[in-house]
Design a protein around this motif. Sequence first.
Motif, mmCIF file in Angstrom:
data_model
loop_
_atom_site.group_PDB
_atom_site.id
_atom_site.type_symbol
_atom_site.label_atom_id
_atom_site.label_comp_id
_atom_site.label_asym_id
_atom_site.label_seq_id
_atom_site.Cartn_x
_atom_site.Cartn_y
_atom_site.Cartn_z
ATOM 1 N N GLY A 1 10.304 28.805 -35.119
ATOM 2 C CA GLY A 1 10.879 28.355 -36.687
ATOM 3 C C GLY A 1 11.207 26.730 -36.214
ATOM 4 O O GLY A 1 11.837 26.180 -35.641
ATOM 5 N N VAL A 2 10.334 26.305 -37.760
ATOM 6 C CA VAL A 2 10.391 24.479 -37.722
ATOM 7 C C VAL A 2 10.706 24.340 -39.283
ATOM 8 O O VAL A 2 10.287 25.049 -40.498
ATOM 9 N N TRP A 3 11.480 23.696 -39.624
ATOM 10 C CA TRP A 3 11.877 22.851 -41.070
ATOM 11 C C TRP A 3 10.940 21.870 -40.680
ATOM 12 O O TRP A 3 10.740 20.395 -40.454
ATOM 13 N N ARG A 4 10.018 21.516 -42.593
ATOM 14 C CA ARG A 4 9.488 20.626 -43.114
ATOM 15 C C ARG A 4 9.199 20.553 -44.491
ATOM 16 O O ARG A 4 10.079 21.618 -45.158
ATOM 17 N N CYS A 5 9.206 18.913 -44.684
ATOM 18 C CA CYS A 5 9.550 18.545 -45.850
ATOM 19 C C CYS A 5 7.608 19.084 -47.287
ATOM 20 O O CYS A 5 7.070 19.160 -46.596
ATOM 21 N N LYS A 6 9.136 19.967 -48.084
ATOM 22 C CA LYS A 6 7.527 20.758 -48.578
ATOM 23 C C LYS A 6 6.138 20.410 -49.245
ATOM 24 O O LYS A 6 5.365 20.377 -48.945
ATOM 25 N N ASN A 7 6.649 19.200 -49.128
ATOM 26 C CA ASN A 7 6.074 17.860 -50.532
ATOM 27 C C ASN A 7 4.450 17.320 -49.266
ATOM 28 O O ASN A 7 3.415 17.852 -49.685
ATOM 29 N N ARG A 8 5.136 17.330 -47.957
ATOM 30 C CA ARG A 8 4.443 16.983 -46.780
ATOM 31 C C ARG A 8 3.380 18.124 -46.561
ATOM 32 O O ARG A 8 1.902 18.281 -46.421
ATOM 33 N N MET A 9 4.710 19.370 -46.676
ATOM 34 C CA MET A 9 3.142 20.599 -46.129
ATOM 35 C C MET A 9 2.159 20.655 -46.813
ATOM 36 O O MET A 9 1.023 21.261 -46.608
ATOM 37 N N GLU A 10 2.309 20.540 -48.101
ATOM 38 C CA GLU A 10 1.467 20.870 -49.147
ATOM 39 C C GLU A 10 1.094 19.369 -49.393
ATOM 40 O O GLU A 10 -0.254 19.307 -50.674
ATOM 41 N N GLY A 11 0.606 18.295 -48.719
ATOM 42 C CA GLY A 11 0.145 17.110 -49.036
ATOM 43 C C GLY A 11 0.327 16.440 -50.210
ATOM 44 O O GLY A 11 -0.459 15.611 -50.944
ATOM 45 N N ILE A 12 0.883 16.511 -50.574
ATOM 46 C CA ILE A 12 1.485 15.200 -51.441
ATOM 47 C C ILE A 12 3.104 13.972 -51.255
ATOM 48 O O ILE A 12 4.051 14.916 -51.347
ATOM 49 N N ARG A 13 2.587 13.517 -51.763
ATOM 50 C CA ARG A 13 2.469 11.951 -51.656
ATOM 51 C C ARG A 13 3.599 11.548 -50.531
ATOM 52 O O ARG A 13 3.947 10.284 -50.149
ATOM 53 N N CYS A 14 4.846 12.694 -49.686
ATOM 54 C CA CYS A 14 5.340 12.568 -48.407
ATOM 55 C C CYS A 14 5.000 11.927 -47.375
ATOM 56 O O CYS A 14 4.309 13.384 -46.648
ATOM 57 N N LYS A 15 4.744 11.174 -46.333
ATOM 58 C CA LYS A 15 4.469 11.283 -45.228
ATOM 59 C C LYS A 15 5.227 10.782 -44.210
ATOM 60 O O LYS A 15 4.895 11.028 -42.954
ATOM 61 N N GLN A 16 6.765 10.109 -44.247
ATOM 62 C CA GLN A 16 7.089 9.590 -43.706
ATOM 63 C C GLN A 16 8.394 10.698 -42.838
ATOM 64 O O GLN A 16 8.847 10.513 -41.911
ATOM 65 N N SER A 17 8.359 11.561 -43.642
ATOM 66 C CA SER A 17 10.003 12.959 -43.029
ATOM 67 C C SER A 17 9.479 14.252 -41.757
ATOM 68 O O SER A 17 8.621 13.906 -41.509
ATOM 69 N N PRO A 18 10.694 13.566 -41.170
ATOM 70 C CA PRO A 18 10.306 14.580 -39.693
ATOM 71 C C PRO A 18 10.288 15.882 -40.014
ATOM 72 O O PRO A 18 10.398 16.077 -41.147
ATOM 73 N N SER A 19 9.909 15.957 -38.873
ATOM 74 C CA SER A 19 9.896 17.617 -38.373
ATOM 75 C C SER A 19 11.534 18.346 -37.270
ATOM 76 O O SER A 19 11.275 17.641 -35.971
ATOM 77 N N TYR A 20 11.643 18.968 -37.712
ATOM 78 C CA TYR A 20 13.121 19.493 -37.137
ATOM 79 C C TYR A 20 12.911 21.283 -35.940
ATOM 80 O O TYR A 20 12.551 22.425 -37.370
ATOM 81 N N TYR A 21 13.474 21.554 -35.277
ATOM 82 C CA TYR A 21 13.026 23.029 -34.895
ATOM 83 C C TYR A 21 14.420 23.518 -35.268
ATOM 84 O O TYR A 21 14.950 22.978 -35.366
ATOM 85 N N GLU A 22 14.067 24.810 -35.653
ATOM 86 C CA GLU A 22 15.548 25.189 -36.197
ATOM 87 C C GLU A 22 16.734 25.568 -35.326
ATOM 88 O O GLU A 22 17.664 25.035 -36.111
ATOM 89 N N ASP A 23 15.636 25.644 -34.212
ATOM 90 C CA ASP A 23 17.696 26.002 -33.449
ATOM 91 C C ASP A 23 18.651 25.025 -32.926
ATOM 92 O O ASP A 23 19.504 24.703 -33.046
ATOM 93 N N LYS A 24 17.674 24.195 -32.928
ATOM 94 C CA LYS A 24 18.073 22.480 -32.640
ATOM 95 C C LYS A 24 18.682 21.549 -33.772
ATOM 96 O O LYS A 24 20.113 21.309 -33.817
ATOM 97 N N LEU A 25 18.229 22.027 -34.519
ATOM 98 C CA LEU A 25 18.834 21.218 -36.339
ATOM 99 C C LEU A 25 20.231 22.463 -36.527
ATOM 100 O O LEU A 25 20.853 21.956 -36.679
ATOM 101 N N GLN A 26 20.454 23.021 -36.365
ATOM 102 C CA GLN A 26 21.321 24.393 -36.405
ATOM 103 C C GLN A 26 22.297 24.096 -35.375
ATOM 104 O O GLN A 26 23.611 23.523 -35.959
ATOM 105 N N ASP A 27 22.372 23.980 -34.586
ATOM 106 C CA ASP A 27 23.341 23.315 -33.225
ATOM 107 C C ASP A 27 23.540 22.126 -33.605
ATOM 108 O O ASP A 27 24.920 22.134 -33.452
ATOM 109 N N ASN A 28 22.503 21.209 -34.254
ATOM 110 C CA ASN A 28 23.154 19.467 -34.859
ATOM 111 C C ASN A 28 24.329 19.406 -35.931
ATOM 112 O O ASN A 28 25.325 19.312 -35.572
ATOM 113 N N ILE A 29 24.316 20.988 -36.570
ATOM 114 C CA ILE A 29 24.455 20.370 -38.099
ATOM 115 C C ILE A 29 26.367 21.174 -37.653
ATOM 116 O O ILE A 29 27.061 20.912 -37.770
ATOM 117 N N ILE A 30 25.574 21.916 -36.600
ATOM 118 C CA ILE A 30 27.421 22.668 -36.414
ATOM 119 C C ILE A 30 27.965 21.337 -35.518
ATOM 120 O O ILE A 30 29.526 21.469 -35.707
#
Length: 493
Positions: free
Chosen positions: A321-350
Motif C-alpha cells: 500500500g502506497v499513499w500519493r498525491c491524487k493530483n500528481r497521480m492524475e498528472g495535474i499540476r503537482c510534481k513536488q509531493s512525496p510518496s509514502y509506504y502505508e505501513d511506515k506512514l502509519q507507524d510514524n503517525i502513531i
Amino acid sequence: MSIVTAENVTLIPAKKNYKELVSGGKSIKVAAYCRFADEGISGTRTKNRTQFNKMIRLARHKKIDLILCKSISRFARNTVDCLDYVRELKSLGVTVIFEKENINTDSMSSEFAISLYASFAQAESESISKNITWGIEKAFRQGKVRYQFRQSLGYRLDDSGKPYVVEEEAEIVRLIFQMYAAGYSSSAIAKTLTERSAVRRNGSSLWNRSHVYQILKNEKYAGDALLQKTFTVNCITHDRAVNRGEKAMYLVSDCHEPIVDRATFEAVRLELAKRKIDARRDEYDRGRYHTKYCLSQLLICPYCGGYYKRTTWILKGQKVGVWRCKNRMEGIRCKQSPSYYEDKLQDNIIKAVNGMFGSADETKEAAAKKTDEASDVIEELDKGIRGIISELSEVEKERESILAEKMGNELKALNQKESVLAEELLLLKRKREEQRRNILSIQATNSFFETLQPLTEFDNIVLRKIIHHIEAVSKDEIVVTFNGGYKVRHPIE
C-alpha cells in the motif's frame, strides 16, 4: 333654495334587473359566490378553494346559469385565473356579475375591465403578502420561534405550544451524535440503528444515511432555532424555496431544552464541515470514512492542496500500500509531493501522537494560549455584535416613525441600511461561532488526551477525534495538526 337635514333616513335599494338573462320567462339557476365559503384560504390561487371549485364543476354540468359575486377580488386575485375562469364560464353559457365593479360578463367588452380590476386585486394581494412577510421577519428579529416538531425525533409540543423532550427518542438522537463524533459514517450509524430496531418518528425502524444526516444538522437538538430556512418565492403561486443566502436568517440560541450538550453538538458540526465534500469529487473521495482507506482526506499535499490517495505497488512480487498525491497521480499540476509506504506512514503517525504524552505540559500551555487568543477575538466580536444590534434597534424605531408618516423613499433607504447591518451581524456571529468551535475543539482534544493511553496500533476512529489533518511536507517529514490548531513536526523514520 334651502337644504334641510333630516334625521330619519331609510335606504330603499335599487332593483337589480336580470330580465335580459331570462329567456321567455324561464327561471334561471343562480349561484352566489362569497369568499367566506372558502374562509381562510388565499384568493391568489384556486387549487385549494373547495367551494369555488365545486361551483365551477356545477357550472360545467349545466347546473348554474348565473353567478353573482360581490367583487373581482372575491372571485380571484390572480389575473390569469380570473380571466381563464370567466372565459370558460362564458363558453358554457354562464354569466358572472361583479356587483362592486358593475361588470356583466355577458358582454365581451367587459373583458378589459375585468383584466384591469383583476390586476388591481393581484397588486393588492402582493402588497398584503409583502406586509405579512415584513411582519414575520420582524417576529424573527425579536426571536419569536414558532415550533412545529411534527417530524422531529425526540420532541413533542405541550398544550401551550412549548416543546418538551421525549426521553426514549432522545437517547437515539444522542447515540447518533456520539457515534458521528467518534468517527462513524452516517451509513454505518444507519445500519446500527436498523439492526437495533430503533424507531423513527414515523414509526419505521428502517434507517438510511439521509435520516441520520437530517438529525445531525438540526440545530434544535442543541436548544437553538434557525429561523427563515425557507421563504416564499411567489406570493401568487405560493411556491417556497430553501434559503441559501437569498434572505437573512436568524439564529435564536438556547430557546428550548436541548437533547445534545453544546460541546458534542459543536464537535459534530465541526466534523460535518470536515467531511463536507464537493460534488465534483469522484467515488473514491466520497469514501473518506470507509475504514479501508483510513487516511482518505486526512493526509493532504501542502504544495497543491490536494488530498492523498491510496494505491498499490508491486515490489518484489508483493502488493504494498502506497499513499500519493491524487493530483500528481492524475498528472495535474503537482510534481513536488512525496510518496509514502502505508505501513511506515502509519507507524510514524502513531509516534507523533504518542509524542504528545511526553510533552503534556507544553501541549497544555499551547492549548491555553490558543484558547486565550480565541477568547479575546470573541470578546471583540461581541462588542461589534452589540453595536450592530443597537443600530438595528434604532432602525426599527425609525421604520415605525416612517410607516406612520407614509414616507416611501425614506422607508426604502432604511430597509437597505437594515439589510447591510443584518449581513454584517450575521458575518460577526459566524466568526464568533467559529472561534467558539475552536475553543470547544481544543477542550475536547485535551479532555480526550487525558483519558487516552499511548497507541500500540493505528486506530482510525481515535485518530480522527484528535487530528485535524496531516501535511506531507517531504519524504522525510510530516506535520500533524491536531484539532484546535496545535501542530507537531515529526520525522519519517
